[in-house]
Scaffold this active site. Sequence first.
Site, short mmCIF file in Angstrom:
data_model
loop_
_atom_site.label_atom_id
_atom_site.label_comp_id
_atom_site.label_asym_id
_atom_site.label_seq_id
_atom_site.Cartn_x
_atom_site.Cartn_y
_atom_site.Cartn_z
N ARG A 101 22.32 -7.50 96.96
CA ARG A 101 22.85 -6.35 97.69
C ARG A 101 22.14 -6.22 99.03
O ARG A 101 20.94 -6.49 99.14
CB ARG A 101 22.61 -5.11 96.84
CG ARG A 101 23.12 -3.80 97.43
CD ARG A 101 24.61 -3.68 97.34
NE ARG A 101 25.07 -2.30 97.50
CZ ARG A 101 26.31 -2.00 97.86
NH1 ARG A 101 27.20 -2.95 98.10
NH2 ARG A 101 26.68 -0.74 97.96
N THR A 373 36.40 -6.35 99.78
CA THR A 373 35.47 -6.95 98.82
C THR A 373 36.20 -8.08 98.12
O THR A 373 37.39 -8.24 98.30
CB THR A 373 34.97 -5.87 97.82
OG1 THR A 373 34.17 -4.95 98.54
CG2 THR A 373 34.17 -6.40 96.68
N ASN A 393 31.94 -4.57 102.60
CA ASN A 393 32.44 -3.20 102.54
C ASN A 393 33.83 -3.11 103.18
O ASN A 393 34.76 -3.66 102.64
CB ASN A 393 31.45 -2.18 103.12
CG ASN A 393 31.73 -0.79 102.59
OD1 ASN A 393 32.35 -0.64 101.54
ND2 ASN A 393 31.29 0.23 103.28
N GLU A 412 27.81 -1.79 105.00
CA GLU A 412 27.43 -1.28 103.69
C GLU A 412 26.57 -0.01 103.80
O GLU A 412 26.37 0.70 102.81
CB GLU A 412 26.66 -2.38 102.95
CG GLU A 412 27.01 -2.55 101.50
CD GLU A 412 28.38 -3.18 101.24
OE1 GLU A 412 29.25 -2.48 100.70
OE2 GLU A 412 28.57 -4.37 101.55
N SER A 444 26.37 1.05 94.58
CA SER A 444 27.61 0.29 94.64
C SER A 444 28.47 0.60 93.43
O SER A 444 27.98 1.12 92.42
CB SER A 444 27.24 -1.20 94.63
OG SER A 444 28.39 -2.01 94.53
N SER A 445 29.75 0.24 93.53
CA SER A 445 30.64 0.31 92.36
C SER A 445 30.95 -1.08 91.82
O SER A 445 31.67 -1.21 90.82
CB SER A 445 31.96 0.96 92.74
OG SER A 445 31.75 2.25 93.18
N GLY A 464 37.80 -3.00 95.19
CA GLY A 464 38.52 -1.73 95.05
C GLY A 464 37.69 -0.49 95.31
O GLY A 464 38.09 0.61 94.94
N GLY A 465 36.51 -0.65 95.93
CA GLY A 465 35.70 0.52 96.27
C GLY A 465 35.36 1.33 95.03
O GLY A 465 35.06 0.77 93.97
O1 DON Z 1 29.61 -1.80 96.88
C1 DON Z 1 30.63 -1.13 96.81
O2 DON Z 1 30.90 -0.44 95.84
C2 DON Z 1 31.62 -1.17 97.96
N1 DON Z 1 30.98 -1.57 99.17
C3 DON Z 1 32.74 -2.07 97.59
C4 DON Z 1 33.86 -1.95 98.57
C5 DON Z 1 35.14 -2.41 97.98
O3 DON Z 1 35.26 -2.86 96.88
C6 DON Z 1 36.34 -2.24 98.80
N2 DON Z 1 37.46 -2.93 98.15
N3 DON Z 1 38.55 -3.02 98.27
#
Ligand code: DON
Length: 563
Positions: A101, A373, A393, A412, A444-445, A464-465
Amino acid sequence: MVTSPARYRPGPLLALLLAWVLLSTTQPPAHAAPAAVASAHPLATAAGEAVLAQGGNAFDAAVAVSAALAVVEPYASGLGGGGFFLLHRASDGLELMVDARETAPMAARPERFRAADGSLDPKASLLGGRAAAIPGLPAGLDHLARRYGRLPLATSLGPALRLAHEGFPVDARLLSAITFRQELLRADATLAARFLIDGRVPELGARLHQPELAATLEALAATGAPSFYQGPRAQRMIDAVRAAGGWWEAADLSSYAVREREAQHFTYHGASITCASLPSAGGLSLAQALQILERFPVASLAPAERAHRVIEALRRAYQDRARYLGDPDFVQPPAWLARADYAQQRAASVDLARATPSAQLDAAPTFHEGDNTTHLSVVDAQGNRVAATLSVNFPFGAVLLAGDTGVLLNNEMDDFSLDPTARNAYGLAGSVANLVGPGRRPLSSMTPAFVEDARGVLVLGTPGGSRIISMVLLGILDFVDGGKDGLERVVSAPRFHHQFLPDRVEYEPEGFGPEWVRALEAKGHVVQVGRRRWGNMQAVFWDRATGEAQAYSDPRGKAGLLF
Ligand code: DON
């Protein structure tokens, strides 16, 4: 540098590769093999397969796929970003997470994200030098190759190097990402030269070359992580970040180190689940939500009744995420968070007839994450496995190329809370546990996961954030509760999501009819069509009975439906 499709002349190797790509994206493999690779781009999948064919193991293949994705999905992940690699080594059963990370530079402070009038500057954590955290992927690739791989790092980086040098055709998703960011790309001469043609969005099939990125990959292949984190290349990145308003220093890069962390383990209806641990919230949140769901017979319920329980479980897990979770090197979550008696209490607070308003679940702050991502899943013939979710990100991260290194830097820093009380640009509040600070890793997710039961092992994950955790949860429910059909549904089933705040259910409109929506509304849920596209889940299933592995890719990604 992008060139138009008319000038595109694939070499014989590339032509072969492209033919393979076309075949592999339109048809399932004719026969299953003991090894399989699933990724968001056929050229990256091919890179992993080529390295397996050269005698590499799943860890080498993960290096090859990650590096190739850095080239062919530059908007989604890359050397300027980071991620989590979940590993299983067959020879001794070792299971752990390589945490690559990104890390905040030592000068990062909440007040540095404020405008002169003291208000939060909404762009500061999203664009330019302040948005970029110290990248983790180069160190992660070097670490994987050296500690777990069979092949030299240079061999596994080979396919990515070739793709950066020789170029590759712009696909629908890259095109949409460029279109989405076109104004920012146009405003910067180096970015425009790299990703636009004469200042315009390239056509589908135009050829994208990245010679500077190729040089950085070449250096990484020759001398490993020090080529990135020390010396002249590091200095050029620092200069670029500082010129764009950031505060990187030589020590921020030279002190970057991946961390090996224990993975999160728990069970759901007898299936054993291994997934990302902190600083990803994924493992703890999944463990909490699935332990709550285990107390309801969700597999046999009508769709809206099932969704109600899933939403209430997610609401509770995401509330705790926002209250308690952050970088484990700085903030310890309460020990009882994943305990069964706590899950029992939380399950008891679910009203089967009505939505629990989030405001009544004692108020807690929440967070926001971005829109890009990527994920890759690999199983090799020896039974080694990797699930890795990687990110910069938002699409194209901070939209900042680090000098002449070809490295697109992440944004990020936006995954941190910049203020524990104020709402951010998206109307969401911050949290103390995830407050930005020197040397911290943002929460993070990203949730790479292994799910193991009597049938075999599923290796999965998705971008997917903040919705990653719910997507992985739905995937696990489909796999564990859904029998053989469930496997197909893991990557393709319709998605819905709740994250405590804002207090609403987002759903995929193609997947649910008006009765489903009305049934949830009747229970008091606010139900809205999700603003963003869902997916792009990548899974591999290894079948215990046959010893064969099969890749499953999200149809939304294949159809280019992700922006
Ligand atoms: O680490 C995280 O949770 C976010 N930076 C991930 C971002 C993400 O998955 C966006 N996707 N579509």
